[in-house]
Design a protein around this motif. Sequence first.
Motif, PDB file in Angstrom:
ATOM      1  N   TYR A   1       0.851  -1.126   0.062  1.00  0.00           N
ATOM      2  CA  TYR A   1      -0.013  -0.031   0.065  1.00  0.00           C
ATOM      3  C   TYR A   1       1.145   1.301   0.121  1.00  0.00           C
ATOM      4  O   TYR A   1       2.099   1.245   0.674  1.00  0.00           O
ATOM      5  CB  TYR A   1      -0.850  -0.029   1.262  1.00  0.00           C
ATOM      6  N   ALA A   2       0.320   2.138  -0.732  1.00  0.00           N
ATOM      7  CA  ALA A   2       1.130   3.570  -0.793  1.00  0.00           C
ATOM      8  C   ALA A   2      -0.024   4.772  -0.569  1.00  0.00           C
ATOM      9  O   ALA A   2      -1.110   4.634  -1.072  1.00  0.00           O
ATOM     10  CB  ALA A   2       1.865   3.792  -1.742  1.00  0.00           C
ATOM     11  N   GLY A   3       0.358   5.812  -0.049  1.00  0.00           N
ATOM     12  CA  GLY A   3      -0.357   7.059  -0.451  1.00  0.00           C
ATOM     13  C   GLY A   3      -1.200   7.417   1.028  1.00  0.00           C
ATOM     14  O   GLY A   3      -1.002   6.860   1.926  1.00  0.00           O
ATOM     15  N   ASN A   4      -1.837   8.497   0.768  1.00  0.00           N
ATOM     16  CA  ASN A   4      -2.826   9.153   1.816  1.00  0.00           C
ATOM     17  C   ASN A   4      -4.162   9.439   1.326  1.00  0.00           C
ATOM     18  O   ASN A   4      -4.264  10.483   0.612  1.00  0.00           O
ATOM     19  CB  ASN A   4      -2.024  10.080   2.457  1.00  0.00           C
ATOM     20  N   PRO A   5      -4.914   8.713   1.593  1.00  0.00           N
ATOM     21  CA  PRO A   5      -5.163   7.315   2.287  1.00  0.00           C
ATOM     22  C   PRO A   5      -4.605   6.333   1.700  1.00  0.00           C
ATOM     23  O   PRO A   5      -4.528   6.240   0.342  1.00  0.00           O
ATOM     24  CB  PRO A   5      -6.700   7.083   2.456  1.00  0.00           C
ATOM     25  N   ALA A   6      -3.947   5.195   2.260  1.00  0.00           N
ATOM     26  CA  ALA A   6      -3.455   4.178   1.693  1.00  0.00           C
ATOM     27  C   ALA A   6      -4.136   3.354   0.726  1.00  0.00           C
ATOM     28  O   ALA A   6      -5.258   2.960   0.970  1.00  0.00           O
ATOM     29  CB  ALA A   6      -2.606   3.289   2.911  1.00  0.00           C
ATOM     30  N   GLN A   7      -3.559   3.217  -0.436  1.00  0.00           N
ATOM     31  CA  GLN A   7      -4.373   2.456  -1.548  1.00  0.00           C
ATOM     32  C   GLN A   7      -3.679   1.345  -1.943  1.00  0.00           C
ATOM     33  O   GLN A   7      -2.220   1.389  -1.904  1.00  0.00           O
ATOM     34  CB  GLN A   7      -4.614   3.178  -2.674  1.00  0.00           C
ATOM     35  N   PRO A   8      -3.952   0.135  -2.249  1.00  0.00           N
ATOM     36  CA  PRO A   8      -3.309  -1.027  -2.610  1.00  0.00           C
ATOM     37  C   PRO A   8      -2.612  -0.660  -4.002  1.00  0.00           C
ATOM     38  O   PRO A   8      -3.162  -0.439  -5.058  1.00  0.00           O
ATOM     39  CB  PRO A   8      -4.431  -2.153  -2.921  1.00  0.00           C
ATOM     40  N   ILE A   9      -1.223  -1.089  -3.971  1.00  0.00           N
ATOM     41  CA  ILE A   9      -0.379  -0.897  -5.428  1.00  0.00           C
ATOM     42  C   ILE A   9      -0.307  -2.235  -6.100  1.00  0.00           C
ATOM     43  O   ILE A   9      -0.456  -2.278  -7.319  1.00  0.00           O
ATOM     44  CB  ILE A   9       0.856  -0.066  -4.910  1.00  0.00           C
ATOM     45  N   LYS A  10       0.363  -3.170  -5.466  1.00  0.00           N
ATOM     46  CA  LYS A  10       0.296  -4.493  -5.936  1.00  0.00           C
ATOM     47  C   LYS A  10       0.527  -5.839  -4.957  1.00  0.00           C
ATOM     48  O   LYS A  10       0.665  -5.236  -3.661  1.00  0.00           O
ATOM     49  CB  LYS A  10       1.748  -4.548  -6.962  1.00  0.00           C
ATOM     50  N   SER A  11       0.552  -6.768  -5.032  1.00  0.00           N
ATOM     51  CA  SER A  11       0.792  -7.843  -4.373  1.00  0.00           C
ATOM     52  C   SER A  11       2.412  -8.156  -4.125  1.00  0.00           C
ATOM     53  O   SER A  11       3.224  -7.837  -4.681  1.00  0.00           O
ATOM     54  CB  SER A  11       0.462  -9.168  -4.804  1.00  0.00           C
ATOM     55  N   ARG A  12       2.593  -8.470  -2.787  1.00  0.00           N
ATOM     56  CA  ARG A  12       4.110  -8.738  -2.338  1.00  0.00           C
ATOM     57  C   ARG A  12       3.989 -10.166  -2.699  1.00  0.00           C
ATOM     58  O   ARG A  12       3.581 -10.987  -2.181  1.00  0.00           O
ATOM     59  CB  ARG A  12       3.971  -8.434  -0.757  1.00  0.00           C
ATOM     60  N   VAL A  13       5.106 -10.356  -3.625  1.00  0.00           N
ATOM     61  CA  VAL A  13       5.662 -11.693  -3.927  1.00  0.00           C
ATOM     62  C   VAL A  13       6.920 -12.070  -3.288  1.00  0.00           C
ATOM     63  O   VAL A  13       7.837 -11.135  -3.685  1.00  0.00           O
ATOM     64  CB  VAL A  13       5.584 -11.893  -5.391  1.00  0.00           C
ATOM     65  N   MET A  14       6.915 -12.883  -2.520  1.00  0.00           N
ATOM     66  CA  MET A  14       8.277 -13.240  -1.757  1.00  0.00           C
ATOM     67  C   MET A  14       9.210 -14.314  -2.926  1.00  0.00           C
ATOM     68  O   MET A  14       8.521 -15.070  -3.433  1.00  0.00           O
ATOM     69  CB  MET A  14       8.153 -14.195  -0.774  1.00  0.00           C
ATOM     70  N   LYS A  15      10.269 -14.072  -2.718  1.00  0.00           N
ATOM     71  CA  LYS A  15      11.125 -14.971  -3.493  1.00  0.00           C
ATOM     72  C   LYS A  15      11.493 -16.258  -2.667  1.00  0.00           C
ATOM     73  O   LYS A  15      11.388 -16.329  -1.471  1.00  0.00           O
ATOM     74  CB  LYS A  15      12.875 -14.403  -3.742  1.00  0.00           C
ATOM     75  N   ASP A  16      11.589 -17.219  -3.466  1.00  0.00           N
ATOM     76  CA  ASP A  16      11.806 -18.553  -2.777  1.00  0.00           C
ATOM     77  C   ASP A  16      13.443 -18.619  -2.502  1.00  0.00           C
ATOM     78  O   ASP A  16      14.380 -18.801  -3.184  1.00  0.00           O
ATOM     79  CB  ASP A  16      11.515 -19.909  -3.994  1.00  0.00           C
ATOM     80  N   ALA A  17      13.649 -18.710  -1.138  1.00  0.00           N
ATOM     81  CA  ALA A  17      14.984 -18.657  -0.470  1.00  0.00           C
ATOM     82  C   ALA A  17      15.581 -19.922  -0.810  1.00  0.00           C
ATOM     83  O   ALA A  17      16.840 -19.990  -0.979  1.00  0.00           O
ATOM     84  CB  ALA A  17      14.619 -18.350   0.933  1.00  0.00           C
ATOM     85  N   PHE A  18      14.918 -21.180  -0.916  1.00  0.00           N
ATOM     86  CA  PHE A  18      15.766 -22.240  -1.205  1.00  0.00           C
ATOM     87  C   PHE A  18      16.118 -22.151  -2.560  1.00  0.00           C
ATOM     88  O   PHE A  18      17.400 -22.488  -2.840  1.00  0.00           O
ATOM     89  CB  PHE A  18      14.745 -23.473  -0.968  1.00  0.00           C
ATOM     90  N   LEU A  19      15.417 -21.683  -3.256  1.00  0.00           N
ATOM     91  CA  LEU A  19      15.793 -21.708  -4.938  1.00  0.00           C
ATOM     92  C   LEU A  19      17.118 -20.712  -5.150  1.00  0.00           C
ATOM     93  O   LEU A  19      17.912 -20.875  -5.912  1.00  0.00           O
ATOM     94  CB  LEU A  19      14.785 -21.475  -5.912  1.00  0.00           C
TER      95      LEU A  19
END
Length: 196
Positions: A172-190
Amino acid sequence: MSPSSPVQLDRYTNGTYSPGAPLWRQVLWYFVGQPLVQAHWLPMSGLKVALLRAFGATLGQGVRIKPGVRVKFPWRLTVGDHVWIGEDAWIDNLAPVTIDSHSCISQGVYLCTGNHDWSHPHFALGTAPIHLQAGCWLGAKAVVGPGVTVEAGAILALGGVAGQSLAAMTIYAGNPAQPIKSRVMKDAFLSQKQTD
């Protein structure tokens, strides 16, 4: 002569609100505990954690507290394991604040659990808890308002203002906060296998 005001601050009271601790504890925190936790000349995080615990906070293992951090009432603070709290963050916890494990509170963040009713002629106080779920990140100078839950893995970007709860694994970003994009995590094992 000025027009009459719709708000009468001279009639303000705290109503039924209570700080949740005896006066002696509040005074001791205000004059001894808080200045030491906030001190820039005292960089040792472990001592700050110990002081907060001594005044009633519940803190897990591996909590890191940077200089300048302010906590209104430690007895209304619960922090999980491996939480980072950055320089000059302000936990203004008139109501309980819960910060779950592996969350990052960046420098200058403001957690606000109290507000006033603008429709009440005496500006009545209202409070509500804040819950930061596991693995969330509040960017520098972000603000979180009363009653907000920041769900697991959510991010509130630099200077963002959250007056409503934030969904899990969303940026989220802004005032008021708005969704920007999904948080995608890197695969630590790969990632580790690729560097081997």
